[in-house]
Design a protein around this motif. Structure first.
Motif, PDB file in Angstrom:
ATOM      1  N   VAL A 129     -17.705 -59.129  31.533  1.00  0.00           N
ATOM      2  CA  VAL A 129     -16.430 -59.341  30.829  1.00  0.00           C
ATOM      3  C   VAL A 129     -16.201 -58.219  29.818  1.00  0.00           C
ATOM      4  O   VAL A 129     -15.127 -57.626  29.765  1.00  0.00           O
ATOM      5  CB  VAL A 129     -16.412 -60.725  30.139  1.00  0.00           C
ATOM      6  N   GLY A 130     -17.242 -57.945  29.029  1.00  0.00           N
ATOM      7  CA  GLY A 130     -17.123 -56.885  28.028  1.00  0.00           C
ATOM      8  C   GLY A 130     -16.849 -55.526  28.639  1.00  0.00           C
ATOM      9  O   GLY A 130     -16.061 -54.745  28.104  1.00  0.00           O
ATOM     10  N   GLY A 131     -17.482 -55.242  29.764  1.00  0.00           N
ATOM     11  CA  GLY A 131     -17.260 -53.963  30.450  1.00  0.00           C
ATOM     12  C   GLY A 131     -15.808 -53.796  30.883  1.00  0.00           C
ATOM     13  O   GLY A 131     -15.235 -52.703  30.785  1.00  0.00           O
ATOM     14  N   TYR A 180     -10.664 -50.509  29.420  1.00  0.00           N
ATOM     15  CA  TYR A 180      -9.273 -50.242  29.048  1.00  0.00           C
ATOM     16  C   TYR A 180      -9.100 -49.881  27.579  1.00  0.00           C
ATOM     17  O   TYR A 180      -8.273 -49.033  27.244  1.00  0.00           O
ATOM     18  CB  TYR A 180      -8.396 -51.453  29.394  1.00  0.00           C
ATOM     19  N   LEU A 181      -9.870 -50.518  26.706  1.00  0.00           N
ATOM     20  CA  LEU A 181      -9.638 -50.326  25.272  1.00  0.00           C
ATOM     21  C   LEU A 181     -10.521 -49.266  24.622  1.00  0.00           C
ATOM     22  O   LEU A 181     -10.120 -48.662  23.626  1.00  0.00           O
ATOM     23  CB  LEU A 181      -9.860 -51.650  24.526  1.00  0.00           C
ATOM     24  N   ILE A 182     -11.716 -49.049  25.139  1.00  0.00           N
ATOM     25  CA  ILE A 182     -12.693 -48.214  24.444  1.00  0.00           C
ATOM     26  C   ILE A 182     -13.047 -46.947  25.203  1.00  0.00           C
ATOM     27  O   ILE A 182     -13.029 -45.843  24.650  1.00  0.00           O
ATOM     28  CB  ILE A 182     -13.989 -49.010  24.163  1.00  0.00           C
ATOM     29  N   PHE A 183     -13.426 -47.090  26.468  1.00  0.00           N
ATOM     30  CA  PHE A 183     -14.017 -45.968  27.205  1.00  0.00           C
ATOM     31  C   PHE A 183     -13.171 -44.708  27.254  1.00  0.00           C
ATOM     32  O   PHE A 183     -13.709 -43.610  27.091  1.00  0.00           O
ATOM     33  CB  PHE A 183     -14.417 -46.388  28.623  1.00  0.00           C
ATOM     34  N   LEU A 229     -13.697 -43.157  23.769  1.00  0.00           N
ATOM     35  CA  LEU A 229     -15.115 -42.887  23.515  1.00  0.00           C
ATOM     36  C   LEU A 229     -15.623 -41.754  24.405  1.00  0.00           C
ATOM     37  O   LEU A 229     -16.251 -40.807  23.925  1.00  0.00           O
ATOM     38  CB  LEU A 229     -15.941 -44.151  23.753  1.00  0.00           C
ATOM     39  N   PHE A 230     -15.319 -41.833  25.689  1.00  0.00           N
ATOM     40  CA  PHE A 230     -15.765 -40.776  26.608  1.00  0.00           C
ATOM     41  C   PHE A 230     -15.053 -39.464  26.331  1.00  0.00           C
ATOM     42  O   PHE A 230     -15.610 -38.389  26.538  1.00  0.00           O
ATOM     43  CB  PHE A 230     -15.580 -41.197  28.067  1.00  0.00           C
ATOM     44  N   GLY A 231     -13.811 -39.556  25.834  1.00  0.00           N
ATOM     45  CA  GLY A 231     -13.098 -38.344  25.431  1.00  0.00           C
ATOM     46  C   GLY A 231     -13.822 -37.636  24.297  1.00  0.00           C
ATOM     47  O   GLY A 231     -13.958 -36.408  24.304  1.00  0.00           O
ATOM     48  N   GLU A 232     -14.290 -38.399  23.327  1.00  0.00           N
ATOM     49  CA  GLU A 232     -15.070 -37.818  22.223  1.00  0.00           C
ATOM     50  C   GLU A 232     -16.372 -37.218  22.742  1.00  0.00           C
ATOM     51  O   GLU A 232     -16.802 -36.165  22.289  1.00  0.00           O
ATOM     52  CB  GLU A 232     -15.372 -38.880  21.151  1.00  0.00           C
ATOM     53  N   MET A 233     -16.989 -37.898  23.682  1.00  0.00           N
ATOM     54  CA  MET A 233     -18.246 -37.391  24.241  1.00  0.00           C
ATOM     55  C   MET A 233     -18.013 -36.077  25.000  1.00  0.00           C
ATOM     56  O   MET A 233     -18.822 -35.162  24.907  1.00  0.00           O
ATOM     57  CB  MET A 233     -18.879 -38.444  25.146  1.00  0.00           C
ATOM     58  N   GLU A 234     -16.904 -35.994  25.703  1.00  0.00           N
ATOM     59  CA  GLU A 234     -16.590 -34.748  26.429  1.00  0.00           C
ATOM     60  C   GLU A 234     -16.286 -33.609  25.464  1.00  0.00           C
ATOM     61  O   GLU A 234     -16.701 -32.473  25.687  1.00  0.00           O
ATOM     62  CB  GLU A 234     -15.400 -34.977  27.365  1.00  0.00           C
ATOM     63  N   LYS A 235     -15.562 -33.921  24.382  1.00  0.00           N
ATOM     64  CA  LYS A 235     -15.230 -32.884  23.397  1.00  0.00           C
ATOM     65  C   LYS A 235     -16.468 -32.324  22.720  1.00  0.00           C
ATOM     66  O   LYS A 235     -16.480 -31.181  22.283  1.00  0.00           O
ATOM     67  CB  LYS A 235     -14.295 -33.450  22.314  1.00  0.00           C
ATOM     68  N   PHE A 246     -16.503 -40.793  17.210  1.00  0.00           N
ATOM     69  CA  PHE A 246     -17.420 -41.436  18.157  1.00  0.00           C
ATOM     70  C   PHE A 246     -18.004 -42.701  17.538  1.00  0.00           C
ATOM     71  O   PHE A 246     -18.052 -43.758  18.172  1.00  0.00           O
ATOM     72  CB  PHE A 246     -18.531 -40.465  18.563  1.00  0.00           C
ATOM     73  N   TYR A 247     -18.439 -42.620  16.288  1.00  0.00           N
ATOM     74  CA  TYR A 247     -19.013 -43.787  15.608  1.00  0.00           C
ATOM     75  C   TYR A 247     -17.956 -44.860  15.372  1.00  0.00           C
ATOM     76  O   TYR A 247     -18.228 -46.049  15.511  1.00  0.00           O
ATOM     77  CB  TYR A 247     -19.664 -43.380  14.285  1.00  0.00           C
ATOM     78  N   LEU A 248     -16.763 -44.446  14.995  1.00  0.00           N
ATOM     79  CA  LEU A 248     -15.704 -45.419  14.763  1.00  0.00           C
ATOM     80  C   LEU A 248     -15.362 -46.184  16.034  1.00  0.00           C
ATOM     81  O   LEU A 248     -15.172 -47.402  15.989  1.00  0.00           O
ATOM     82  CB  LEU A 248     -14.466 -44.730  14.195  1.00  0.00           C
ATOM     83  N   TYR A 249     -15.307 -45.483  17.170  1.00  0.00           N
ATOM     84  CA  TYR A 249     -15.065 -46.171  18.441  1.00  0.00           C
ATOM     85  C   TYR A 249     -16.218 -47.106  18.781  1.00  0.00           C
ATOM     86  O   TYR A 249     -16.011 -48.205  19.313  1.00  0.00           O
ATOM     87  CB  TYR A 249     -14.834 -45.182  19.579  1.00  0.00           C
TER      88      TYR A 249
END
Length: 154
Positions: free
Chosen positions: A21-23, A28-31, A34-40, A115-118
């Protein structure tokens, strides 16, 4: 021992709910953010997990929920409200502790702050989800188990 096994079984089910459920919620709301920050900031993040990385990641996550459920189990008798409300009180405190530790790391390392805020926002959603699930499922798993040490408040 019987209570510990019931609590472990509950935590296993809560982990399944967290990831299924969380995934879906995170997708939709986080990834995207979050993944955008990881790519940057790709130099900071290990995105090529080995089998051992996955095992330890799931073990750490299991421990997060195990500790929250264990604290709930111990605190439940002295908290007021229904089981879901009691669970949310404990899981809210556990989230505040998680967010505080994340804030310490955000402040002391040069990782990107977003990243931490997300992650803290993600944790708020997951602690809410798992806290509600725990409040609903705990009575089912603990039915007929030994009574709590302290008398329950109502």
């Amino acid at each position: 021992m019987k209570v510990a096994l019931r609590l472990i079984a509950l935590v296993v089910v809560l982990n399944v709910i967290r990831y299924l459920v969380g995934g879906a919620i995170e997708m939709y709301l986080i990834f995207p953010r979050l993944f955008g920050e990881m790519e940057k900031h790709a130099g900071y993040f290990n995105t090529d997990f080995s089998r051992m990385d996955w095992i330890t990641s799931y073990l750490y996550n299991f421990m997060v929920w195990w500790i929250a459920v264990w604290v709930f189990h111990m605190a439940r008798p002295v908290l007021s409200g229904g089981t879901v409300a009691r669970s949310l009180k404990v899981f809210g405190i556990m989230w505040l502790f998680f967010a505080s530790i994340s804030g310490v790391y955000m402040n002391h390392y040069s990782h990107p702050g977003a990243f931490y805020l997300y992650n803290v926002f993600d944790a708020a959603l997951m602690f809410l989800l798992v806290g509600v699930a725990n409040g609903l499922l705990y009575p089912l798993f603990m039915r007929g188990a030994a009574p709590a040490c302290a008398p329950e408040r109502t």
